[in-house]
Design a protein around this motif. Sequence first.
Motif, PDB file in Angstrom:
ATOM      1  N   HIS A 122       0.812  -1.213   0.000  1.00 48.70           N
ATOM      2  CA  HIS A 122       0.000   0.000   0.000  1.00 48.70           C
ATOM      3  C   HIS A 122       0.855   1.277   0.000  1.00 48.70           C
ATOM      4  N   SER A 123       2.175   1.123  -0.041  1.00 44.60           N
ATOM      5  CA  SER A 123       3.076   2.276  -0.101  1.00 44.60           C
ATOM      6  C   SER A 123       3.189   2.769  -1.538  1.00 44.60           C
ATOM      7  N   PRO A 124       3.594   4.027  -1.740  1.00 39.28           N
ATOM      8  CA  PRO A 124       3.693   4.572  -3.098  1.00 39.28           C
ATOM      9  C   PRO A 124       4.630   3.780  -4.003  1.00 39.28           C
ATOM     10  N   ARG A 169      12.078  -6.657   2.445  1.00 35.99           N
ATOM     11  CA  ARG A 169      11.109  -5.758   1.822  1.00 35.99           C
ATOM     12  C   ARG A 169      11.548  -4.319   2.042  1.00 35.99           C
ATOM     13  N   GLY A 170      11.175  -3.467   1.116  1.00 34.94           N
ATOM     14  CA  GLY A 170      11.465  -2.050   1.250  1.00 34.94           C
ATOM     15  C   GLY A 170      10.391  -1.222   0.578  1.00 34.94           C
ATOM     16  N   CYS A 171      10.160  -0.024   1.081  1.00 30.45           N
ATOM     17  CA  CYS A 171       9.189   0.873   0.460  1.00 30.45           C
ATOM     18  C   CYS A 171       9.679   2.307   0.569  1.00 30.45           C
ATOM     19  N   ILE A 172       9.123   3.174  -0.277  1.00 33.30           N
ATOM     20  CA  ILE A 172       9.588   4.557  -0.385  1.00 33.30           C
ATOM     21  C   ILE A 172       8.390   5.505  -0.358  1.00 33.30           C
ATOM     22  N   LYS A 173       8.564   6.621   0.322  1.00 38.96           N
ATOM     23  CA  LYS A 173       7.533   7.654   0.335  1.00 38.96           C
ATOM     24  C   LYS A 173       8.198   8.987   0.673  1.00 38.96           C
ATOM     25  N   VAL A 231      -3.526   7.582   2.173  1.00 38.83           N
ATOM     26  CA  VAL A 231      -3.742   6.782   3.381  1.00 38.83           C
ATOM     27  C   VAL A 231      -5.209   6.837   3.790  1.00 38.83           C
ATOM     28  N   LEU A 232      -5.758   8.035   3.838  1.00 39.06           N
ATOM     29  CA  LEU A 232      -7.123   8.223   4.333  1.00 39.06           C
ATOM     30  C   LEU A 232      -8.175   7.663   3.378  1.00 39.06           C
ATOM     31  N   ASN A 233      -7.844   7.573   2.092  1.00 38.18           N
ATOM     32  CA  ASN A 233      -8.789   7.031   1.114  1.00 38.18           C
ATOM     33  C   ASN A 233      -8.578   5.549   0.829  1.00 38.18           C
ATOM     34  N   SER A 292       6.301  14.623  19.170  1.00 39.82           N
ATOM     35  CA  SER A 292       5.407  13.679  18.499  1.00 39.82           C
ATOM     36  C   SER A 292       6.049  13.139  17.224  1.00 39.82           C
ATOM     37  N   ILE A 293       5.550  11.994  16.771  1.00 39.29           N
ATOM     38  CA  ILE A 293       5.865  11.458  15.455  1.00 39.29           C
ATOM     39  C   ILE A 293       4.554  10.996  14.829  1.00 39.29           C
ATOM     40  N   PHE A 294       4.548  10.884  13.513  1.00 37.10           N
ATOM     41  CA  PHE A 294       3.376  10.380  12.803  1.00 37.10           C
ATOM     42  C   PHE A 294       3.744   9.006  12.252  1.00 37.10           C
ATOM     43  N   VAL A 295       3.105   7.958  12.777  1.00 35.88           N
ATOM     44  CA  VAL A 295       3.413   6.592  12.351  1.00 35.88           C
ATOM     45  C   VAL A 295       2.448   6.195  11.238  1.00 35.88           C
ATOM     46  N   ASP A 296       3.006   5.881  10.080  1.00 32.93           N
ATOM     47  CA  ASP A 296       2.215   5.513   8.909  1.00 32.93           C
ATOM     48  C   ASP A 296       1.654   4.100   9.106  1.00 32.93           C
ATOM     49  N   PRO A 297       0.342   3.916   9.051  1.00 32.09           N
ATOM     50  CA  PRO A 297      -0.249   2.585   9.292  1.00 32.09           C
ATOM     51  C   PRO A 297       0.126   1.573   8.216  1.00 32.09           C
ATOM     52  N   ARG A 298       0.540   2.047   7.043  1.00 25.42           N
ATOM     53  CA  ARG A 298       0.901   1.135   5.970  1.00 25.42           C
ATOM     54  C   ARG A 298       2.165   0.352   6.290  1.00 25.42           C
ATOM     55  N   GLU A 299       2.926   0.815   7.294  1.00 26.72           N
ATOM     56  CA  GLU A 299       4.209   0.201   7.600  1.00 26.72           C
ATOM     57  C   GLU A 299       4.228  -0.470   8.965  1.00 26.72           C
ATOM     58  N   PHE A 300       3.098  -0.514   9.631  1.00 29.77           N
ATOM     59  CA  PHE A 300       3.094  -1.105  10.974  1.00 29.77           C
ATOM     60  C   PHE A 300       3.045  -2.622  10.861  1.00 29.77           C
TER      61      PHE A 300
END
Length: 412
Positions: free
Chosen positions: A57-59, A77-81, A225-227, A404-412
């Motif tokens: 689901h990552s770009p 595995r690896g992903c980029i954003k 992410v939201l869509n 704070s940090i923003f944790v991307d749910p696509r990578e959890f």
Amino acid sequence: MNMNVEMMMRNIVVREFDPNKDCLGVEDVERRCEVGPSGKLCLFTDLLGDPICRVRHSPAFLMLVAEVGDEIVGMIRGCIKTVTCGKRISRSTKYTTNDIELPKPLPVYTKLAYILGLRVSPSHRRMGIGLKLVKRMEEWFRESGVEYSYIATENDNYASVKLFTDKCGYSKFRTPSILVNPVFAHRLIVPKQVTIIQLNPSDAEAFYRRKFSTTEFFPRDIDSVLNNKLNLGTFLAVPRGTYSPDSWAGSDSFFSCPPESWAILSVWNSKDVFKLEVRGASRVKRTLAKTTRVVDRVLPWLRIPSVPEVFSPFGLHFLYGLGGEGPRAAKLVKALCGHAHNLAKERGCGVVATEVSSREPLKLGIPHWKMLSCDEDLWCIKRLGEDYSDGSLGDWTKSSPGLSIFVDPREF
């Protein structure tokens, strides 16, 4: 290194994962790697037959396998954003607070890569295969214009920490907390003094970009992410009497007259991506856990905390984008977590989880069981390039952590 090992190293081929022929080999390596210590509880992951489920689901994403002959002996595995790595003050753009005009902070973005799911078959360890997989993945990152690469691992996973910090040039960067709470057989009560409003994706995007775009690791493609179909909704909590679903007129109207306190979070359906299972529990522990669930189910009005069914495969919902402002923000976060718990109960989840900065001010409002949580996860980072991000920030790897940090749910 003996001659046999040297010969085997020369025969190791690293190539892109082929879903048409590699799935069984990858599953076999995953199964052999997930052998926990004798007599100890261990967490196992079922990827539901999709080896790239945690990056697809990552770009941009890539999975590599290492093979000797026709045998797969490792994978990565690896992903980029593109994410926020800092902020700068705009001289031309201003915002108003308490009738005072102030320069507006703007996000500084960078192209970031994430490495996960590194596995090497136990029979082929200490041969440099893990290092070879990481180096090949980093080649793809560089070719894609990535400036930074990071990994997440457990603090006590000494082999992983040593590989990345000693051999691959990564440095310890952030230590967020993973907070996990069981889903009980009874519903949690959301206080009547709190109103919860579900935002549509467009409103949620506007809300997040306005309040969180300068937070570390905030994804520039937050709209994707939201869509995403796995996103179950974004929920805003406010004191009762300030706003309601019927009076909601959008985020712009909300911020023109915000309440004294508010909180927000989004829910991601990880249950449809992978399942978890705790193994290694004794029969006594299993029986005691089952007893708590039976009592909770039969006598739900007692609201007795029960141990979820974690000894067989279970799913989870991931809570992300947690934030808020005002003196009651932590209590509003707690109410949102109760609402998220009830949603997870309806959907048959075993737990709800989130990951936040260890310095997060709202952490006190997030219910969790310490025995299921991790106080200090470890993120390590490496700079791969020099000329992508805004020069006003400098080297992100040397920056101090924010609140704070923003944790991307696509990578959890």
